[in-house]
Design an enzyme around this catalytic site. Sequence first.
Site, mmCIF file in Angstrom:
data_model
loop_
_atom_site.group_PDB
_atom_site.id
_atom_site.type_symbol
_atom_site.label_atom_id
_atom_site.label_comp_id
_atom_site.label_asym_id
_atom_site.label_seq_id
_atom_site.Cartn_x
_atom_site.Cartn_y
_atom_site.Cartn_z
ATOM 1 N N THR A 118 0.859 -1.180 0.000
ATOM 2 C CA THR A 118 0.000 0.000 0.000
ATOM 3 C C THR A 118 0.901 1.237 0.000
ATOM 4 O O THR A 118 2.022 1.194 0.516
ATOM 5 C CB THR A 118 -0.939 0.028 1.228
ATOM 6 O OG1 THR A 118 -0.164 0.131 2.406
ATOM 7 C CG2 THR A 118 -1.815 -1.219 1.274
ATOM 8 N N THR A 150 1.065 4.206 1.622
ATOM 9 C CA THR A 150 1.553 4.785 2.872
ATOM 10 C C THR A 150 2.566 3.861 3.548
ATOM 11 O O THR A 150 3.579 4.324 4.075
ATOM 12 C CB THR A 150 0.383 5.085 3.830
ATOM 13 O OG1 THR A 150 -0.558 5.921 3.152
ATOM 14 C CG2 THR A 150 0.857 5.804 5.082
ATOM 15 N N CYS A 151 2.305 2.570 3.500
ATOM 16 C CA CYS A 151 3.229 1.604 4.107
ATOM 17 C C CYS A 151 4.569 1.639 3.378
ATOM 18 O O CYS A 151 5.637 1.654 4.004
ATOM 19 C CB CYS A 151 2.641 0.196 4.070
ATOM 20 S SG CYS A 151 1.068 0.049 4.942
ATOM 21 N N ALA A 152 4.527 1.655 2.050
ATOM 22 C CA ALA A 152 5.751 1.709 1.262
ATOM 23 C C ALA A 152 6.529 2.986 1.558
ATOM 24 O O ALA A 152 7.765 2.965 1.695
ATOM 25 C CB ALA A 152 5.407 1.612 -0.226
ATOM 26 N N SER A 158 6.562 4.663 4.363
ATOM 27 C CA SER A 158 7.196 4.575 5.688
ATOM 28 C C SER A 158 8.471 3.734 5.626
ATOM 29 O O SER A 158 9.461 4.066 6.287
ATOM 30 C CB SER A 158 6.228 4.031 6.743
ATOM 31 O OG SER A 158 6.000 2.649 6.592
#
Length: 164
Positions: free
Chosen positions: A57, A59-61, A63
């Site tokens: 996803t 946002t996860c990538a 971070s």
Amino acid sequence: MAQVTLKGNPFETVGTLPAVGSQAPDFKLVKTDLSETTLADYQGAKLVLNIFPSIDTPTCATSVRKFNESAAALKGVNVICVSADLPFAAARFCGAEGIDNVDTGSSFRSAFGADYGLAFANGPLAGLLSRSVVVLDESGKVLYSEQVAETADEPNYEAALASL
């Protein structure tokens, strides 16, 4: 239980994050080579746990990329990017992105989400991990703990790194 949202819709987690000043629960995570790592493997160094639902996803990538950049300048600090994704997904992403300053750990065969109180208890992401950051000192004591209120938002990188 804690309540977080996903695009404004409320969901609960199975518990609450470890409190600042408490001893972090031990963990067992699976690395990209399918070996296991535990909290004891990082004793003697500070540790940042960058926890999120899925590497696939945006946002996860983001971070993972941001902590990878920050980790390059941190001495005596390790970063583990933790999700319930299979280790192969983390290896694919990190290889494609040139991510080499952080470790990845999959919780797919452990109780990490329950032990840290951050697995989604209900909703469309039930069983995955709520976006959180936990920073530990050299002995595993919690220095910083953040569960992001809106799952689509990024964590407070500056506050997490300042706790080191």
